[in-house]
Scaffold this active site. Sequence first.
Site, PDB file in Angstrom:
ATOM      1  N   ARG A  91       0.984  -1.088  -0.481  1.00 41.75           N
ATOM      2  CA  ARG A  91      -0.081  -0.288  -0.257  1.00 41.75           C
ATOM      3  C   ARG A  91       1.048   1.096  -0.260  1.00 41.75           C
ATOM      4  O   ARG A  91       0.745   2.105  -0.576  1.00 41.75           O
ATOM      5  CB  ARG A  91      -0.870  -0.097   1.325  1.00 41.75           C
ATOM      6  CG  ARG A  91      -2.330   1.219   1.125  1.00 41.75           C
ATOM      7  CD  ARG A  91      -2.451   1.324   2.874  1.00 41.75           C
ATOM      8  NE  ARG A  91      -3.409   2.327   2.344  1.00 41.75           N
ATOM      9  CZ  ARG A  91      -3.641   2.638   3.537  1.00 41.75           C
ATOM     10  NH1 ARG A  91      -2.654   2.937   4.902  1.00 41.75           N
ATOM     11  NH2 ARG A  91      -4.077   4.128   3.627  1.00 41.75           N
ATOM     12  N   HIS A  95       1.105   4.756  -2.500  1.00 36.97           N
ATOM     13  CA  HIS A  95       0.534   5.528  -2.078  1.00 36.97           C
ATOM     14  C   HIS A  95       1.778   6.733  -2.850  1.00 36.97           C
ATOM     15  O   HIS A  95       1.205   7.717  -2.875  1.00 36.97           O
ATOM     16  CB  HIS A  95       0.797   5.457  -0.557  1.00 36.97           C
ATOM     17  CG  HIS A  95      -0.826   5.381  -0.465  1.00 36.97           C
ATOM     18  ND1 HIS A  95      -1.177   6.601   0.795  1.00 36.97           N
ATOM     19  CD2 HIS A  95      -1.585   4.507  -0.904  1.00 36.97           C
ATOM     20  CE1 HIS A  95      -2.984   5.762   0.596  1.00 36.97           C
ATOM     21  NE2 HIS A  95      -3.378   4.880   0.310  1.00 36.97           N
ATOM     22  N   ASP A  96       3.410   5.814  -2.473  1.00 34.18           N
ATOM     23  CA  ASP A  96       3.614   7.265  -3.342  1.00 34.18           C
ATOM     24  C   ASP A  96       4.445   7.024  -5.050  1.00 34.18           C
ATOM     25  O   ASP A  96       4.077   8.215  -5.089  1.00 34.18           O
ATOM     26  CB  ASP A  96       5.111   5.968  -2.832  1.00 34.18           C
ATOM     27  CG  ASP A  96       6.619   6.858  -3.246  1.00 34.18           C
ATOM     28  OD1 ASP A  96       6.761   7.860  -2.624  1.00 34.18           O
ATOM     29  OD2 ASP A  96       7.547   6.114  -3.820  1.00 34.18           O
ATOM     30  N   ASP A 103       8.466   7.807  -6.080  1.00 34.36           N
ATOM     31  CA  ASP A 103      10.090   8.718  -5.790  1.00 34.36           C
ATOM     32  C   ASP A 103      10.684   8.637  -3.922  1.00 34.36           C
ATOM     33  O   ASP A 103      11.077   9.443  -3.951  1.00 34.36           O
ATOM     34  CB  ASP A 103      10.268  10.078  -6.098  1.00 34.36           C
ATOM     35  CG  ASP A 103       8.744  10.791  -5.864  1.00 34.36           C
ATOM     36  OD1 ASP A 103       8.408  10.241  -4.752  1.00 34.36           O
ATOM     37  OD2 ASP A 103       8.422  12.245  -6.167  1.00 34.36           O
ATOM     38  N   GLU A 125       3.896  15.174   2.849  1.00 40.13           N
ATOM     39  CA  GLU A 125       2.637  13.819   2.379  1.00 40.13           C
ATOM     40  C   GLU A 125       1.816  12.796   3.604  1.00 40.13           C
ATOM     41  O   GLU A 125       0.431  12.831   3.577  1.00 40.13           O
ATOM     42  CB  GLU A 125       2.988  12.856   0.905  1.00 40.13           C
ATOM     43  CG  GLU A 125       3.338  13.468   0.143  1.00 40.13           C
ATOM     44  CD  GLU A 125       4.234  12.633  -1.290  1.00 40.13           C
ATOM     45  OE1 GLU A 125       3.680  11.891  -0.962  1.00 40.13           O
ATOM     46  OE2 GLU A 125       4.870  13.306  -2.278  1.00 40.13           O
ATOM     47  N   ASN A 131      -3.096   9.931   4.694  1.00 35.10           N
ATOM     48  CA  ASN A 131      -1.665   8.977   4.749  1.00 35.10           C
ATOM     49  C   ASN A 131      -1.390   8.692   6.155  1.00 35.10           C
ATOM     50  O   ASN A 131      -0.542   7.963   6.619  1.00 35.10           O
ATOM     51  CB  ASN A 131      -0.558   9.376   4.057  1.00 35.10           C
ATOM     52  CG  ASN A 131      -0.575   9.658   2.340  1.00 35.10           C
ATOM     53  OD1 ASN A 131      -1.243   9.205   1.748  1.00 35.10           O
ATOM     54  ND2 ASN A 131       0.126  10.481   1.835  1.00 35.10           N
ATOM     55  N   PRO A 201      -6.826   7.375  -5.643  1.00 34.92           N
ATOM     56  CA  PRO A 201      -8.660   7.408  -4.995  1.00 34.92           C
ATOM     57  C   PRO A 201      -9.348   7.087  -3.547  1.00 34.92           C
ATOM     58  O   PRO A 201      -8.274   6.906  -2.485  1.00 34.92           O
ATOM     59  CB  PRO A 201      -8.491   5.624  -5.576  1.00 34.92           C
ATOM     60  CG  PRO A 201      -7.401   5.621  -6.092  1.00 34.92           C
ATOM     61  CD  PRO A 201      -6.545   6.447  -5.364  1.00 34.92           C
ATOM     62  N   HIS A 231      -6.134  -5.586  -2.720  1.00 34.36           N
ATOM     63  CA  HIS A 231      -6.935  -5.594  -2.355  1.00 34.36           C
ATOM     64  C   HIS A 231      -7.350  -7.133  -1.810  1.00 34.36           C
ATOM     65  O   HIS A 231      -8.410  -7.363  -0.605  1.00 34.36           O
ATOM     66  CB  HIS A 231      -8.154  -5.058  -2.091  1.00 34.36           C
ATOM     67  CG  HIS A 231      -7.898  -4.020  -1.684  1.00 34.36           C
ATOM     68  ND1 HIS A 231      -8.919  -2.357  -2.446  1.00 34.36           N
ATOM     69  CD2 HIS A 231      -7.048  -2.896  -1.298  1.00 34.36           C
ATOM     70  CE1 HIS A 231      -8.733  -1.711  -2.199  1.00 34.36           C
ATOM     71  NE2 HIS A 231      -7.458  -1.333  -1.176  1.00 34.36           N
TER      72      HIS A 231
END
Length: 367
Positions: A91, A95-96, A103, A125, A131, A201, A231
């Site tokens: 995950r 997200h990155d 990066d 972030e 997050n 999302p 998922h």
Amino acid sequence: MDYSSRGVRRPVLAVAALLLVGSLVVGTSRAREAQPLPVAAAAVGSRRAPERHGLSLDFYAKTCPAVDQIVANVTAARYRDFPAAGPAVLRLFHHDCFVEGCDASILIAPTANAGPAARAPPKVERDMEENRNLAQEAFDTVELAKAAVESKCPGIVSCADVLALAARDYVQQAGGPYYDVKKGRKDSKVSLAGKVSGSLPRANSTVDELLRVFAGKGLGAADLVALSGAHTVGFAHCVHVLGRIYDYRGTRRPDPLMDARLVKALRMSCPSSGGSARVVVPFDVSTPFRFDAAYYGNLQARLGLLGSDQALFLDARTRPLVQELAGNQTRFFQAFVASVDRMGSIRIKKGKKGEVRKVCSQHLLAV
């Protein structure tokens, strides 16, 4: 995998028992992972698809030839001790990549305020609501893997590449495919909180919103469905399902398209109010710790946990893709590997646009 009417009933009958076992409080060794690829979707409009740069399988062939094995040694040990670290790292990688590219900008830790008179440090972030539930085990795993790499190849391998390798390792350790990871990313010199909103999302995103977010990353419907298959492992916090099981679209009733037995089981774990914000429930009610195609069969049986997951089967544009992957685990593995390769190439940093951090949570100049 057989998802005939007989095959579909088996996970349904096991829903209540699995959720009672799988509904855990974050903080135990198996339940600290969280939710989806989550967050708010924004219109892409005329935004250009992200620029892609070349990566290669042999990028470290001369400078750090054993990097894959070094990272794998760390992730294997972590997976034994903290199984939830697996989906957590996967995950984290998603997200990155979805915020300004792959990066390692997600790994930068917030800067502590120097004192009451000091100017507030800029948010990163990780400060954003989207997050804040990223599991600490994921960050710890990447730091441990990076430290192991630094001990053998100092200043050579980026945190961004370490994260990509660790995500691959965990997919394999959970029963998924092994795939070669292209390398050559550099770490971002910045991590900006303002870049997060609209880049990921949400748990209740519509297919229109999901497609728009993915299009902004240069990814299509097939990538959306294949990457959502992540998922098949991991857990979501109850907050992401409360609307579906108690007050769907303001009706004060559960989502009529969620299997009634799943609603009942979820309500036992996730009360409408007063419950622990740390309780989590499995994405995949049949094999929550196994990387397999059961996720797609669950969608066919109305056992999708998140609204954004179930929407993939309800929408005519993505339903055929769900059906194809549900019936063929080999095809799912192939599709996932192809899509994760494309995702891993989003807007990577090269040359002077990036750096190679020594400690993944700190920019090079801060060490």
